[in-house]
Each structure stands twice: as structure tokens, then as C-alpha cells.
Motif scaffolding. Structure first.
Motif, mmCIF file in Angstrom:
data_model
loop_
_atom_site.group_PDB
_atom_site.id
_atom_site.type_symbol
_atom_site.label_atom_id
_atom_site.label_comp_id
_atom_site.label_asym_id
_atom_site.label_seq_id
_atom_site.Cartn_x
_atom_site.Cartn_y
_atom_site.Cartn_z
ATOM 1 N N LEU A 1 37.535 -62.671 -25.179
ATOM 2 C CA LEU A 1 37.207 -61.960 -23.940
ATOM 3 C C LEU A 1 36.244 -60.807 -24.203
ATOM 4 C CD1 LEU A 1 40.727 -61.825 -22.216
ATOM 5 C CD2 LEU A 1 38.758 -63.200 -21.498
ATOM 6 N N SER A 2 36.368 -60.178 -25.360
ATOM 7 C CA SER A 2 35.514 -59.026 -25.677
ATOM 8 C C SER A 2 34.086 -59.435 -26.018
ATOM 9 C CB SER A 2 36.112 -58.234 -26.845
ATOM 10 O OG SER A 2 35.953 -58.932 -28.079
ATOM 11 N N TRP A 3 33.845 -60.719 -26.287
ATOM 12 C CA TRP A 3 32.507 -61.174 -26.676
ATOM 13 C C TRP A 3 31.623 -61.526 -25.491
ATOM 14 C CZ3 TRP A 3 34.936 -65.154 -30.562
ATOM 15 C CH2 TRP A 3 35.519 -64.445 -31.626
ATOM 16 N N GLN A 4 32.185 -61.568 -24.305
ATOM 17 C CA GLN A 4 31.385 -61.944 -23.138
ATOM 18 C C GLN A 4 30.415 -60.828 -22.774
ATOM 19 O OE1 GLN A 4 33.577 -62.664 -19.461
ATOM 20 N NE2 GLN A 4 32.122 -64.274 -18.897
ATOM 21 N N LYS A 5 29.186 -61.207 -22.475
ATOM 22 C CA LYS A 5 28.192 -60.233 -22.033
ATOM 23 C C LYS A 5 28.494 -59.856 -20.589
ATOM 24 C CE LYS A 5 24.418 -61.730 -25.068
ATOM 25 N NZ LYS A 5 24.101 -60.417 -25.653
ATOM 26 N N ALA A 6 28.728 -58.578 -20.355
ATOM 27 C CA ALA A 6 29.213 -58.119 -19.057
ATOM 28 C C ALA A 6 28.239 -58.424 -17.927
ATOM 29 C CB ALA A 6 29.498 -56.618 -19.117
ATOM 30 N N GLN A 7 26.954 -58.228 -18.160
ATOM 31 C CA GLN A 7 25.977 -58.405 -17.094
ATOM 32 C C GLN A 7 25.648 -59.869 -16.850
ATOM 33 O OE1 GLN A 7 22.451 -56.020 -17.528
ATOM 34 N NE2 GLN A 7 21.382 -56.993 -15.824
ATOM 35 N N GLU A 8 25.417 -60.626 -17.924
ATOM 36 C CA GLU A 8 24.980 -62.011 -17.773
ATOM 37 C C GLU A 8 26.141 -62.977 -17.541
ATOM 38 O OE1 GLU A 8 24.277 -60.066 -20.287
ATOM 39 O OE2 GLU A 8 22.097 -59.750 -20.344
ATOM 40 N N GLY A 9 27.326 -62.650 -18.075
ATOM 41 C CA GLY A 9 28.474 -63.543 -17.957
ATOM 42 C C GLY A 9 28.537 -64.601 -19.037
ATOM 43 N N CYS A 10 27.535 -64.627 -19.913
ATOM 44 C CA CYS A 10 27.465 -65.646 -20.959
ATOM 45 C C CYS A 10 28.114 -65.143 -22.245
ATOM 46 C CB CYS A 10 26.002 -66.000 -21.237
ATOM 47 S SG CYS A 10 25.085 -64.622 -21.999
ATOM 48 N N PHE A 11 28.086 -65.999 -23.254
ATOM 49 C CA PHE A 11 28.483 -65.642 -24.610
ATOM 50 C C PHE A 11 27.296 -65.948 -25.516
ATOM 51 C CE2 PHE A 11 32.338 -66.193 -22.335
ATOM 52 C CZ PHE A 11 33.298 -65.400 -22.946
ATOM 53 N N GLY A 12 27.135 -65.153 -26.554
ATOM 54 C CA GLY A 12 26.006 -65.380 -27.444
ATOM 55 C C GLY A 12 25.845 -64.254 -28.435
ATOM 56 N N LYS A 13 24.613 -64.023 -28.824
ATOM 57 C CA LYS A 13 24.324 -63.022 -29.841
ATOM 58 C C LYS A 13 24.643 -61.631 -29.320
ATOM 59 C CE LYS A 13 20.667 -61.669 -33.072
ATOM 60 N NZ LYS A 13 19.263 -61.907 -33.494
ATOM 61 N N PRO A 14 25.438 -60.864 -30.070
ATOM 62 C CA PRO A 14 25.785 -59.516 -29.605
ATOM 63 C C PRO A 14 24.572 -58.602 -29.627
ATOM 64 C CG PRO A 14 26.577 -59.858 -31.839
ATOM 65 C CD PRO A 14 26.056 -61.187 -31.368
ATOM 66 N N ASP A 15 24.640 -57.557 -28.830
ATOM 67 C CA ASP A 15 23.575 -56.564 -28.820
ATOM 68 C C ASP A 15 23.699 -55.716 -30.076
ATOM 69 O OD1 ASP A 15 22.709 -57.433 -26.306
ATOM 70 O OD2 ASP A 15 24.204 -56.171 -25.311
ATOM 71 N N VAL A 16 22.821 -55.961 -31.027
ATOM 72 C CA VAL A 16 22.881 -55.269 -32.313
ATOM 73 C C VAL A 16 21.770 -54.230 -32.362
ATOM 74 C CG1 VAL A 16 22.797 -55.510 -34.811
ATOM 75 C CG2 VAL A 16 23.827 -57.302 -33.426
ATOM 76 N N LYS A 17 22.150 -52.978 -32.434
ATOM 77 C CA LYS A 17 21.168 -51.900 -32.496
ATOM 78 C C LYS A 17 20.933 -51.425 -33.924
ATOM 79 C CE LYS A 17 22.331 -50.258 -27.858
ATOM 80 N NZ LYS A 17 22.794 -49.108 -27.036
ATOM 81 N N ASP A 18 21.926 -51.664 -34.767
ATOM 82 C CA ASP A 18 21.804 -51.193 -36.144
ATOM 83 C C ASP A 18 20.952 -52.170 -36.961
ATOM 84 O OD1 ASP A 18 23.158 -49.269 -38.308
ATOM 85 O OD2 ASP A 18 23.032 -51.300 -39.131
ATOM 86 N N GLU A 19 19.868 -51.689 -37.540
ATOM 87 C CA GLU A 19 18.932 -52.551 -38.252
ATOM 88 C C GLU A 19 19.575 -53.214 -39.458
ATOM 89 O OE1 GLU A 19 14.566 -52.252 -40.497
ATOM 90 O OE2 GLU A 19 15.489 -50.494 -39.567
ATOM 91 N N GLU A 20 20.392 -52.471 -40.200
ATOM 92 C CA GLU A 20 21.008 -53.037 -41.392
ATOM 93 C C GLU A 20 22.003 -54.131 -41.021
ATOM 94 O OE1 GLU A 20 20.157 -52.540 -44.397
ATOM 95 O OE2 GLU A 20 18.714 -50.968 -43.988
ATOM 96 N N LEU A 21 22.775 -53.901 -39.940
ATOM 97 C CA LEU A 21 23.720 -54.912 -39.498
ATOM 98 C C LEU A 21 22.977 -56.168 -39.064
ATOM 99 C CD1 LEU A 21 26.538 -55.866 -38.783
ATOM 100 C CD2 LEU A 21 26.337 -54.676 -36.594
ATOM 101 N N SER A 22 21.850 -55.981 -38.368
ATOM 102 C CA SER A 22 21.053 -57.122 -37.929
ATOM 103 C C SER A 22 20.574 -57.942 -39.119
ATOM 104 C CB SER A 22 19.855 -56.638 -37.112
ATOM 105 O OG SER A 22 19.050 -57.720 -36.718
#
Length: 341
Positions: free
Chosen positions: A256-277
Motif C-alpha cells: 500500500l505504501s508503494w502506490q503513487k498518490a497522484q497517479e494511482g499506479c505502482f512503479g519506480k519510486p521518486d528518488v531524489k538522492d543521487e547515490e541511492l539512485s
């Protein structure tokens, strides 16, 4: 700057310990209704995504929603008998009807985008490619052979020597393993019982035991993004196979926590940290994953991620509908109805 390998290692070693789910308890009617409402809300948002992107959704995406539609019909019938859950039953019925309409419309777009794939494959999923290369084309051919949908009007329950070897090969992992499981699940659904198919349940048990191990490993490393798709696919397929221990509340909470709130889909998380990406990119390369029919949108939405998510969530909802009342003292960590034995 640290290497991607080192960053990934640091991420895995710095993960918090596993905690039980923070979802409401299931041994009260209110808790059961609350969890059902959370799942339904997620499925409604995912269906909105399907509606918005319908002309662009591929077959893999449609299959998960087709599985969900069947699950919803069963849930609706079950909950209609429970006064407390009747309002939710109405929501389930509305969602199922909307899905039925959308899936009928999707056939038009699928025929335009990939008519040969739609005609020949029926149900085809992406695969894991280890060094010795599990062949997706060979796996597809085995499914077609099993279903009897060849151009030459083949009979169902076909099994060539090459497919026997491929579908019983030991040591498979990830998508190779899910292809093997899907093969024997379909064999059971088609009523195949001769020869090797007499041992279908043995192989289903074997594969789901290994898939449970893979899911626990995914949980142990904090559900790193590249593991999420196969994690949900394992729940989907082994849930279809009757393995209720895949329906853990903490796993439901994670999905449930992986769902994108705006789009309603599931997929690649929003990754802001360059090293994590970079760590994620390295891990994806290491896994050598091949998704021949994957559809990835620019906003990170994935058709296959979304398909496996809705089918897994539909399974949770279906099992929840069968869950015993409060006085049955169920186990709090797994959505498992009492055994009928």
C-alpha cells in the motif's frame, strides 16, 4: 564519491529491523472493515490510472486487472451477506463493473498495439535472465503448447521434452521461477493430469516454498525497488495457488505504501538522492532483468508493477472476505482463514 556498490552495501546494512504491521487488528469487525477500506481505496486509485492510460496499457498490465475483476466478484458476493460490510460490498460491485467495462475497451487498443502477442501468448510475463539465460521465448512456447493455442490447432496439455526440462529445471529464481509456477498452475486449471502433470501440486509446493524465501529476502533488505515487482508477483501467483501465508499484514502495508498518490499506479519510486539512485541502477544491472513487454511511463508508472500490485491486493481483499469473525481468535500477522481439515 562512493561507488554504487559501496552505497548499496551501506544501504542494506543500515536498514531498520523488521517490525510488525501497524495496521488495525483483524479480530474486530471495525479493524477488518478499516483494512478492507484501505485496500479498496488503493484499488480504486489504480483503476483510475488504468482508465487514464487505457490506450497505452499493454497486455501485461491488463492481465493483472483481469485477475482483480474476478477477485472482486467473489468478494462482492461474500460481503453482501454481512450487514457491517454491505456498504463496502457496494463499492466492490461498482469497482468490478467499472473494470469490466474498461477491460472490454482495452481489447480494442491491444489489437491495435500488439495483435500477434495478444493472439498467441494469452498470458505472458517478464522473466529473469541469469547468466545461463532462461529463455522467455521458450517459456512462452511452453505455455502455448500447454494451452493448445498453436496455429496448428494443438490439443491442450501438450508437453514436449524441451518444455519438461525447462519447466522442472532446478535452481531457478525470480521470473524464471514464476514462469515455472505459472505453467503448473495453468496445467491444474486446464485439468491436465497425465504424466508429469500428475505431480503438478508437488512442483507448485516446491516453487512457492522458494518464492516465499525470495520474498523474505526482499523484506530483509527493505523491499529495494528492483525486488518489489517479483515480490508482488510471488504473492499473486502463490496466492492463486492457495498459499495463504503470503498474505501477511506487514506485506500488505508495504505494498500500500508503494502506490503513487497522484497517479494511482505502482512503479519506480521518486528518488531524489543521487547515490541511492545509482545504487538502484547498479542493482538493476546486477539482476540482469529483461522485461520484453514492460511499459514504463515518464512519471515512473509501470504497467507490470501496477498489474502485479492490483492482483496481489485483490488477493488480500479476497482472503479478508473469508476471514473469521472476532470470536475465532485468528493469528494477527497473516490473513489466513482457519483450515478446513
Amino acid at each position: 564519491m562512493a561507488s554504487p556498490e559501496l552505497v548499496l552495501l551501506l544501504l542494506l546494512t543500515a536498514l531498520p529491523p523488521l517490525w510488525p504491521s501497524s495496521l488495525p487488528r483483524l479480530d474486530t469487525a471495525e479493524g477488518k472493515a478499516t483494512i478492507a477500506g484501505l485496500i479498496l481505496s488503493a484499488l480504486e486509485r489504480a483503476t483510475f490510472f488504468l482508465e487514464e492510460r487505457l490506450p497505452e496499457i499493454n497486455l501485461d498490465g491488463v492481465v493483472g486487472f483481469r485477475v482483480l475483476e474476478g477477485q472482486l466478484r467473489s468478494v462482492q458476493a461474500q460481503w453482501a451477506q454481512d450487514p457491517l460490510l454491505q456498504p463496502l460490498s457496494l463499492r466492490v460491485g461498482t469497482l468490478a463493473a467499472k473494470l469490466e467495462s474498461l477491460l472490454q475497451r482495452s481489447i480494442f487498443y491491444l489489437k491495435l498495439s500488439d495483435p500477434e502477442y495478444l493472439r498467441d501468448a494469452s498470458l505472458v510475463y517478464p522473466t529473469f535472465e541469469p547468466e545461463d539465460s532462461f529463455s522467455e521465448d521458450s517459456s512462452d512456447s511452453c505455455l502455448v503448447e500447454l494451452l493448445g493455442t498453436r496455429y496448428d490447432s494443438g490439443q491442450p496439455c501438450g508437453l514436449s521434452d524441451s518444455c519438461r526440462a525447462l519447466m522442472t529445471r532446478p535452481g531457478c529464481s525470480a521470473y524464471c521461477l514464476s514462469h515455472q509456477l505459472l505453467f503448473f498452475l495453468w496445467a491444474q486449471m486446464k485439468g491436465c493430469t497425465e504424466g508429469l502433470f500428475h505431480r503438478s501440486q508437488h512442483y507448485i509446493d516446491l516453487f512457492c516454498a522458494n518464492m516465499m524465501d525470495l520474498n523474505r529476502r526482499a523484506e530483509a533488505i527493505g523491499y529495494a525497488y528492483p525486488t518489489r515487482d517479483i515480490f508482488m508477483e510471488n504473492i499473486m501467483f502463490c496466492g492463486m495457488g492457495g498459499f495463504l501465508d503470503f498474505y501477511k499484514l506487514r506485506w500488505l502495508e508495504a505494498i500500500l505504501s508503494w502506490q503513487k498518490a497522484q497517479e494511482g499506479c505502482f512503479g519506480k519510486p521518486d528518488v531524489k538522492d543521487e547515490e541511492l539512485s545509482k545504487a538502484i541502477q547498479y542493482q538493476q544491472h546486477f539482476l540482469r532483468r529483461v522485461k520484453r513487454r514492460e511499459k514504463q511511463f515518464t512519471d515512473g508508472c509501470s504497467t507490470h508493477n501496477t498489474a502485479t500490485a492490483v492482483a496481489a491486493l485483490g488477493g488480500f481483499l479476497y482472503v479478508l472476505a473469508e476471514y473469521p469473525p472476532a470470536n475465532a481468535a485468528p493469528q494477527p500477522s497473516t490473513l489466513s482463514p482457519p483450515s478446513s481439515h
